[in-house]
Design an enzyme around this catalytic site. Structure first.
Site, short mmCIF file in Angstrom:
data_model
loop_
_atom_site.label_atom_id
_atom_site.label_comp_id
_atom_site.label_asym_id
_atom_site.label_seq_id
_atom_site.Cartn_x
_atom_site.Cartn_y
_atom_site.Cartn_z
N ARG A 442 0.98 -1.14 0.04
CA ARG A 442 -0.29 0.17 -0.07
C ARG A 442 0.91 1.22 -0.07
NH1 ARG A 442 -4.43 3.13 3.59
NH2 ARG A 442 -6.51 3.12 1.98
N ASP A 477 -4.14 2.29 13.16
CA ASP A 477 -4.53 1.44 12.25
C ASP A 477 -2.77 0.56 11.59
OD1 ASP A 477 -5.70 -0.13 9.80
OD2 ASP A 477 -6.32 1.50 9.19
N ASP A 547 -12.39 -4.99 7.02
CA ASP A 547 -12.24 -3.96 6.32
C ASP A 547 -14.21 -3.93 5.45
OD1 ASP A 547 -10.94 -2.28 6.75
OD2 ASP A 547 -10.14 -2.48 5.30
C1 GLA Z 1 -7.62 0.81 6.38
C2 GLA Z 1 -8.86 0.54 7.36
C3 GLA Z 1 -10.19 1.28 6.61
C4 GLA Z 1 -9.52 2.48 6.34
C5 GLA Z 1 -8.25 2.66 5.80
C6 GLA Z 1 -8.07 3.69 5.85
O1 GLA Z 1 -8.11 -0.42 5.08
O2 GLA Z 1 -8.78 -0.88 7.80
O3 GLA Z 1 -11.42 1.37 8.01
O4 GLA Z 1 -9.25 2.77 8.00
O5 GLA Z 1 -7.68 1.61 6.08
O6 GLA Z 1 -6.85 4.09 5.03
#
Ligand code: GLA
Length: 726
Positions: A442, A477, A547
């Site tokens: 990413r 995160d 997610d």
């Molecule tokens: C991750 C989290 C999501 C969101 C994105 C933001 O994927 O799990 O909920 O916060 O990052 O970039």
């Protein structure tokens, strides 16, 4: 005392609620005897049957003639005759890998010591737990292992960990250190684990134990989406309400190994600990290394009781802080509402809607800092983006505060974007190996939190945002796994320590932040559920479960997660329909029913909701405000398995049995299908219950034996029932 030592037979007996765990000492070896239904205090040493099965396995000299490969060992170290998977493997200064651990002494103490630097279960009073510490020693090298057994008598759980001390003159290298190892005298078991991936976490796999090893070898630098750090052994016939279930969970957020092996003599060994291949540690003279805590739970009453014990322990003695026992605030998260496209004006519109609808928090997800308009930059630069917030975050936090709504924000502190001021200033602060490319995931790299200066930088930059108290919630995160693992701060012979040192750094950073910002609710996240583990729960009482916010998919994810983790730990949000990940079109009430099981919120733009849905949001929020306490602290029962059936059903019952909240979702319509009804568990049989929405009255025994009628037509239809004693 939950622990007794009987000197006549040199027996240790640990009683956790209705279970006992027993071992004896013979010729310096700790021999495991029993783990199961509680036994009265008595000599159990007859259970040890030395069968003398040699089959090429040598008999050990000077130790009563044990064939170590054939006896059940409490903490097997590599190098003598036990050729099964060791719990401990040490490389000595002379290059040999022998560690001959023998009993030296033991003590029994009230309460439970803290494990330095690591998350662990705790007690609020010494009466809750007794601890046995057995010290084993290898006389040749001076390596000593303190085996800790902490017995939560009331909660029915035993936790274990090992402290390895080098009392010798020379350094040794720890090549493997399991936190718990248990031998079983037969292999008539199934092994259960979670497997999954991003957006499809924690499916349940159940398979008969087979000869050889069943191994979860997670070396991703995170407990991961792929497996979860626990392993269960159970009777072939075990189900929700019957059968022996034995589980081990690791309170750790990094790489781990969990293993269940069936050996040549049809005995089994189950272990959990730090990852066997990724981890290494140089232990200098006089130093001690602490392995993470393993949480062990055994029940004779099936998975429902097993889950209940773990839920209670994790919710009340792993989670900490102000939010542990309170109903969690209802929040709206901006991610699926706007992704990266927002500025303060758009957020004010959403915030005003939040206030009108009764939300308690609004969370600005990724994109508020640096120059981050997409995911290719700025991680590490935790300063407000003035383009989106010309007057700083205060403009929005004040706007919300005036309307009674708190502000939350997203961080991904362990990461660094190559396109960031931080990376330009400190290119060596990330995990990397000199002379090799740095693989991006990413578009980002991982910071080396094993370095104090990195943790200090993070503490300072996060504090700069939190210090004035206007932020009430942080989503923490972690969005990639580790590769090219190496630290610029460690010498060559310590490179194998990199990952674990990162976790020790993370834990000390979290300890500082959660102590200094006690009013902030921290929520853990790792691309959803990539670090849904007991280690993170020590610092953050809730986790963004996945997610994948699709209600139908969430049924499976939440079902698998509930095997070990409490509902209060699972963040669950109502998201838009069609769903952004799967494009499923799902009725509002089904999205609500599924999200109402955990820590509740919304993941959509309320200003763009269809009127008929928006008009229901306030009632939904009020429902959670009224019943959130039961939903988060009540006893959760899995009633239908969405992995195997064409529906899902569950219920949560308050501890006084006065309230029961039940949910059912039809996931697949079968033509002329069953007359579906759902029987509940955990009610008061003779009591009368009135269902809140229909007014229908049932007895507890009717609901538990016949149940309530569930919908049989229309895919994704659901029913939410609230039964209250009258
Ligand atoms: C991750 C989290 C999501 C969101 C994105 C933001 O994927 O799990 O909920 O916060 O990052 O970039």
């Amino acid at each position: 005392m939950a622990i007794t030592y009987t000197p006549e037979c040199r027996q240790f007996k640990l009683d956790a609620k209705d279970t006992s765990y027993i071992f004896i000492e013979r010729d310096g070896f700790l021999l495991h005897l029993y783990w199961g239904a509680k036994l009265s205090d008595c000599d159990c040493s007859y259970m040890f049957r030395e069968q003398g099965r040699a089959a090429f396995s040598p008999r050990m000299e000077n130790c009563g003639g044990f064939i170590l490969d054939d006896v059940p060992l409490e903490y097997p170290a590599w190098g003598r005759g036990d050729m099964r998977s060791p719990a401990l493997e040490v490389i000595n200064a002379d290059g040999s890998d022998i560690c001959d651990l023998r009993y030296k002494c033991h003590k029994i103490i009230k309460g439970k010591p803290r494990i330095p630097g690591l998350p662990s279960t705790y007690v609020e009073s010494d009466d809750e737990c007794d601890t046995l510490v057995v010290t084993l020693r290898d006389d040749v090298t001076g390596v000593e292992a303190d085996l800790y057994y902490c017995v939560y008598g009331e909660l029915g759980v035993i936790t274990r960990y090992t402290a390895l001390r080098n009392t010798g003159k020379e350094s040794v290298n720890i090549a493997k250190i399991a936190s718990a190892s248990v031998d079983f005298d037969n292999i008539r078991y199934d092994v259960i684990s979670n497997f999954g991936t991003h957006c499809r976490e924690r499916n349940i796999e159940r398979t008969p134990l087979h000869h050889g090893d069943y191994v979860m070898d997670v070396r991703r630098g995170a407990s991961s989406h792929v497996h979860n750090p626990f392993i269960i052994l159970c009777d072939h016939t075990a189900d929700e309400t019957s059968g022996n279930v034995y589980g081990m969970m690791l309170a750790y957020s990094g790489s781990f190994t969990a293993r269940a092996s069936a050996n040549q003599f049809d005995t089994a060994r189950v272990q959990i600990g730090l990852n066997e291949r990724e981890f290494g540690w140089k232990l200098g003279s006089g130093e001690t290394f602490y392995a993470p805590e393993a949480i062990m739970c055994c029940t004779t009453k099936g998975f429902d009781e097993f889950s209940y014990r773990l839920h209670t322990l994790l919710r009340t003695r792993m989670c900490r802080g102000k939010y542990r026992d309170v109903r969690r605030p209802v929040l709206l998260n901006s991610w699926e509402a706007c992704y990266f496209s927002f500025d303060v004006e758009r957020l004010k519109k959403i915030g005003a809607a939040c206030a009108d609808l009764g939300f308690e928090l609004m969370v600005i997800d990724d994109g508020w800092f640096g120059k981050r308009d997409t995911d290719n930059c700025s991680l590490g630069d935790w300063v407000v983006d003035k383009k989106k917030f010309p007057n700083g975050l205060h403009e929005i936090s004040d706007f919300l505060a005036e309307r009674g709504v708190g502000l939350g924000i997203w961080f991904e502190p362990e990461m660094i974007s190559p396109d960031s001021d931080l990376y330009r200033a400190h290119p060596d602060w990330c995990i990397h190996i000199d002379g090799r490319p740095r693989s991006e995931g990413r578009n980002q790299l991982i910071l080396d939190l094993g370095r104090q200066e990195v943790c200090d930088y993070l503490y300072d930059s996060i504090s700069a945002i939190l210090r004035d108290g206007s932020i009430k919630y942080v989503k923490w995160d972690f969005n990639r796994n580790m590769t090219e693992v190496g630290s610029a701060a460690l010498p060559a012979d310590r490179q194998k320590e990199t990952t674990h040192r990162c976790y020790l750094g993370l834990y000390s950073l979290l300890e500082r932040l959660t102590n200094d910002y006690k009013d902030v609710l921290f929520e853990s996240c790792s691309g959803g559920g990539g670090r849904f583990d007991a280690g993170m729960l020590y610092y953050m009482p809730q986790v963004w479960t996945s997610d994948n916010s699709d209600a139908i998919e969430r049924l499976r994810i939440q079902y698998g997660t509930s095997l070990c983790y409490p509902m209060s730990a699972m963040s669950a949000h109502v998201s838009a329909s069609p769903n952004h990940q799967t494009a499923h079109v799902t009725p509002y009430e089904t999205r609500l029913t599924v999200a109402l099981t955990g820590s509740f919120g919304f993941e959509l733009d309320p200003t763009e909701m269809p009127d008929d849905e928006r008009n229901r949001v306030t009632d939904s929020i009020n429902l959670f405000k009224e019943y959130g306490d039961v939903l988060q602290k009540g006893r959760y029962h899995r009633l239908r398995n969405p992995h195997d059936e064409t529906c899902a059903a569950w219920c949560t019952v308050s501890h006084d049995k006065k309230v029961c909240i039940a949910g059912y979702v039809l996931t697949h319509v079968r033509m002329y299908g069953n007359n579906e009804r759902v029987a509940l568990r955990g009610l008061e049989p003779k009591a009368k219950y009135k269902e809140k929405f229909t007014g229908a009255v049932y007895t507890g025994e009717q609901l538990m034996n016949f149940g309530f009628h569930a919908p049989t037509t229309l895919e994704y239809r659901s029913i939410l029932c609230i039964f209250e004693q009258i």
